[in-house]
Enzyme design. Structure first.
Site, mmCIF file in Angstrom:
data_model
loop_
_atom_site.group_PDB
_atom_site.id
_atom_site.type_symbol
_atom_site.label_atom_id
_atom_site.label_comp_id
_atom_site.label_asym_id
_atom_site.label_seq_id
_atom_site.Cartn_x
_atom_site.Cartn_y
_atom_site.Cartn_z
ATOM 1 N N ASP A 137 0.872 -1.177 0.000
ATOM 2 C CA ASP A 137 0.000 0.000 0.000
ATOM 3 C C ASP A 137 0.910 1.230 0.000
ATOM 4 O OD1 ASP A 137 -2.107 1.734 0.000
ATOM 5 O OD2 ASP A 137 -3.133 0.857 1.716
HETATM 6 C C1 BGC Z 1 -5.047 3.297 0.120
HETATM 7 C C2 BGC Z 1 -5.114 2.361 -1.054
HETATM 8 C C3 BGC Z 1 -4.975 3.149 -2.333
HETATM 9 C C4 BGC Z 1 -3.650 3.897 -2.298
HETATM 10 C C5 BGC Z 1 -3.393 4.728 -3.538
HETATM 11 C C6 BGC Z 1 -3.832 4.207 0.067
HETATM 12 O O1 BGC Z 1 -3.946 5.248 0.976
HETATM 13 O O2 BGC Z 1 -5.065 2.577 1.331
HETATM 14 O O3 BGC Z 1 -6.318 1.651 -1.020
HETATM 15 O O4 BGC Z 1 -5.086 2.329 -3.441
HETATM 16 O O5 BGC Z 1 -3.645 4.772 -1.195
HETATM 17 O O6 BGC Z 1 -4.204 5.859 -3.543
#
Ligand code: BGC
Length: 836
Positions: free
Chosen positions: A229
């Site tokens: 993530d």
């Molecule tokens: C989230 C993800 C997301 C990523 C990119 C993170 O803060 O938990 O689900 O895909 O950011 O925006």
């Protein structure tokens, strides 16, 4: 190309790269792209958020995208083929944005109703989540786009999500939280998995050999791409060894030269690096991304078929929770004879919240809100529509209204003192469209790399209020920020705690009031200081709210009293249900409960539409005629609401989550959010209905519940080996829909049960359409894992001693037929994954 040839080709390609080049492939180049290696003909590959639409590379202001219903709404359809159609749409949307990976679906479970991202996730039940997720992934991947299923694993709430250690026992993990991921791997061939931010039973999820290497890749045979993530990787060697191929976003914080050094020192091996690089290349190869060249421009598609699919899916996810009789007929569908005036009340009527907040946000190609759509539909019948907002529900103050401001200007200074020094020359000036601004990279020099040097910024506008009185001004920001009016300090947010804005990375909003004269021009400035950091993400939101002159609830109540029918559209919004924080409770924000109670007392015919992504409490339930739960149903919300209210679409959504009477009744209540950095999942396997049905607590509405306008009943049910056949009778003069559910309950051997063995579990469902006055027979396959449990001793699924009862019904509490059985009659293979 045969798979052997493919493997060979990728092996050759990865071996043609130097170790440095292989390492370079293991992190993004920026927020949304992998690294290109031109020498070897490897282009960059674009990834994009997210579950409710393919946004592309810009959080705000980019090309528009189709906004599909949120996760709970999709799950509430109980209709995998429909969700597969939505998956196809998202695949086409991703391609239009030049993306080959969509960061979706989100399949963490609703452990508590107040999880901030519940709207994005699907359900409290693993079987329902798995079947919806499998359909979603199949549709998406059929369009040549990899689904990146997330977040693996234990990120079921947002509390301290970047540091919390989720302690989940092995059986609970296997029987609940892992199930949707496993099904996506085994049944849909999901091509990518995103690890979660949290720790899982000790190690970071992104460093967990037990989760990634042993279970995901080892046991389930996942051979795709694992990515972290965003900023969720914490290690140099451990993550690569565990199997996280791609660190996101880039530029790298933990890999690059650090990883090369780790290899030199023997902390990670060249084989680990090669394996991860090979996984990146193999995913690109399977997708055909080598032929794409560099990711293309980001385009908007807007075709009538997409709008009608989103409208259909949104409508079919809506759940009718209450429909009392008014005289001798139910309140819904609306009968318009004799209706002259309809009051449409509520904060979500004109707003129409189509989506939740955070990374799932997209800028929709079209927006249909309930007020407009109902006004058009009722207008055709010559009905007068009146409207009042009723009460404000913002969590953070709304962004500055451009109509009251001169064009916004932001000056950036490399010097962190620069914004405060009136004579300093800015290094860069920009003109943002909104006073809600986010930066994904260093705003002065986007190519500066991963260590972002400090900067300061000065936001300026001339603000001319249209009302005299005490205006509220608010600032939330990732950095210390101060708001000035005519050089006088009004808001200083530097003392605010972190959390509550900008994905949990920003400070809670600070609000102060200032008495202003209407039509006088005030110089509004916000100065912020961002120290040197290694997280490129930054942002500020500046909000203002006018003085309240009259009580808005009084005004709404007067309109309701003068109407023949009142439709109240209440709910949350994308600030209450978002990322980085949970909700504090289940209450509707602001004075909405009071608003509904007073409107219902003033108008004899009141319909409530709840527009929220997860359950809210309903203290006014008994006082209103009907309640329709819309979730965040996507961009065609208004028309979809009209379709259901007027009866053009049969209400057919069913609750994918139990609605508790009180938050205190919920299974994780005593254990959530966690203490001392640990979230202990002590409720074990008893989440959602598994808890209510096991401990005998009455929910407000049970899992699986939902009314139709037609009455479709279960007349009989029979077991056919590993399926159940059900006769349905439509007793009404309308065509109807029923979602038939089968729960397995162990009826004997109570003494052998574990403490957290659920009384019953969903093991199959089918959605059936039954014409008016007709009878239909439908068949449901049972989950091959029904009547099995995860044995820690055997490290495998093993049959549970019976006898069992198969309960066939229309919710976890409305059981029409009970069929006695034994485990052997129902399940065949212990090793088989859940059924699709
Ligand atoms: C989230 C993800 C997301 C990523 C990119 C993170 O803060 O938990 O689900 O895909 O950011 O925006």
């Amino acid at each position: 190309m045969s798979s052997q040839r493919t493997d060979h080709h990728i092996d050759e390609l990865v071996d043609s790269l130097t170790l440095e080049e292989q390492v370079a492939l293991l992190a993004g180049t920026d927020f949304w792209h992998t690294v290109a290696i031109e020498r070897a003909g490897i282009p960059a590959m674009r990834v994009s958020d997210g579950p409710a639409g393919a946004r592309g590379t810009l959080f705000e202001g980019g090309p528009a995208s189709v906004n599909v219903p949120c996760g709970t709404s999709l799950a509430a359809t109980w209709d995998p083929p429909l969700v597969e159609e939505v998956g196809h749409l998202l695949g086409k949307e991703s391609r239009a944005k030049g993306a080959r990976v969509l960061l979706a679906p989100t399949v963490n479970l609703h452990r508590t109703p107040i999880g901030g991202r519940n709207f994005e996730c699907m359900s409290e039940d693993p079987h329902l989540t798995a079947r919806i997720a499998v359909a979603y992934v199949r549709g998406l991947q059929a369009e040549g786009v990899a689904a990146c299923i997330k977040h693996f694993i234990g990120n079921d709430t947002e509390f301290e999500r970047n540091t919390i250690d989720s302690h989940i026992d092995e059986r609970t993990l296997r029987e609940l939280y892992m199930v949707p991921f496993e099904a996506a791997v085994k049944q849909a061939g999901v091509m990518s998995v995103m690890t979660s931010y949290n720790r899982i039973n000790g190690p970071w999820a992104a460093d967990s050999v037990a989760m990634i290497d042993d279970v995901l890749r080892g046991e389930w045979g996942f051979d795709g791409l694992v990515m972290s993530d965003w900023f969720g990787l914490h290690s140099t060697a451990e993550g690569v060894i565990a199997g996280v191929d791609l660190e996101m976003p880039g530029p790298t914080l933990h890999r690059g030269p650090k990883l090369l050094e780790a290899v030199e020192q023997g902390k990670a091996s060249a084989a680990d690096v090669r394996r991860a690089a090979r996984n990146v290349l193999s995913a690109m190869h399977r997708l055909g991304a080598f032929d794409d060249g560099e990711p293309g421009p980001e385009l908007t598609r807007d075709v009538p078929e997409d709008r009608s699919l989103v409208r259909r899916a949104g409508a079919q996810g809506m759940v009718l929770l209450r429909n009392e009789r008014a005289g001798d007929v139910p309140v819904l569908p609306l009968r318009l004879d004799g209706v002259n005036r309809v009051a449409i009340i509520g904060p979500n009527a004109a707003r129409g919240q189509t989506e939740g907040g955070g990374s799932a946000h997209v800028h929709a190609t079209h927006l249909s809100n309930p007020l407009e759509a109902l006004s058009v539909a009722l207008g055709k019948h010559g009905i007068e529509v009146t409207h009042a907002v009723g009460c404000p529900t913002h969590k953070r103050l709304p962004a500055l209204q451009p109509a009251l401001c001169t064009p916004f200007v932001v000056d950036f200074f490399r010097d962190v003192e620069g914004a405060d020094a009136s004579e300093a020359q800015p290094d860069l000036s920009t003109t943002p469209e909104s006073s809600r601004i986010m930066w994904m990279s260093d705003p002065i020099d986007p190519d500066v790399g991963s260590a972002i040097p400090g900067f300061s910024a000065r936001f300026r506008t001339t603000f001319t209020p249209d009302v005299t009185g005490a205006w509220e001004f608010g600032v939330s920001s990732v950095a210390d920020a101060k708001l000035y009016l005519d050089d006088g300090l009004v808001v200083d947010n530097s003392t605010q705690p972190t959390g509550g804005s900008f994905f949990g990375l920003g400070k809670t909003e600070k609000v102060e009031a200032s008495y202003l004269q209407a039509n006088r021009a005030y110089q509004l400035e916000v100065r912020l200081r961002r120290p040197t950091t290694d997280n490129a993400f930054s942002g500020v939101q500046i909000g203002a709210y006018p003085p309240t002159l009259a009580d808005p609830v009084d005004e709404a109540t007067e309109l309701a009293a003068a109407a023949d029918l009142t439709i109240v559209v209440v709910g949350t919004n994308d600030d209450w249900e978002s990322e980085g924080y949970d909700r504090d409770d289940m209450a509707l924000p602001g004075r909405q409960d009071e608003l509904i109670a007073r409107v219902a007392a003033a108008c004899a015919h009141t319909v409530v539409i709840v527009n929220a992504g997860s359950p809210v409490s309903m203290p006014w339930l008994d006082d209103v005629g009907a309640v329709l739960y819309t979730w965040f149903p996507g961009q065609e919300m208004g028309d979809a609401v009209v379709d259901v209210l007027l009866g053009d679409v049969e209400p057919q959504g069913r609750l994918p989550v139990s609605f508790p009477a009180r938050l205190e009744d919920t299974p994780a209540f005593e254990h959530h959010p966690g203490r001392n950095g640990v979230a202990n999942y002590l409720e074990g396997r008893l989440i959602g209905y598994r808890w209510y049905d096991t401990v005998g607590r009455q929910p407000l509405f049970p899992f699986g519940f939902g009314l139709g306008y037609a009455t479709v009943v279960i007349a009989a049910a029979r077991q056919l080996d590993d399926a159940v056949e059900v006769d349905l009778v439509n007793e009404s003069d309308r065509d109807g829909v029923q979602v038939v559910q089968v729960y397995a309950a162990r009826t004997g051997a109570a003494e052998h049960r574990g403490d957290d063995e659920p009384a019953q579990q969903l093991v199959g469902f089918v959605k059936a359409r039954v014409p008016a006055r007709a009878t239909t027979t439908v068949t449901m396959q049972l989950d091959p894992r029904a009547m099995h449990t995860w044995s820690i001793a055997d490290h495998d699924w093993v049959p549970v001693e019976g006898p069992f009862e198969l309960r066939v019904g229309t919710s976890s509490r409305d059981i029409a037929v009970r069929i006695g059985t034994t485990a052997g009659q129902v399940t065949k293979s212990s090793a088989a994954p859940n059924h699709s």
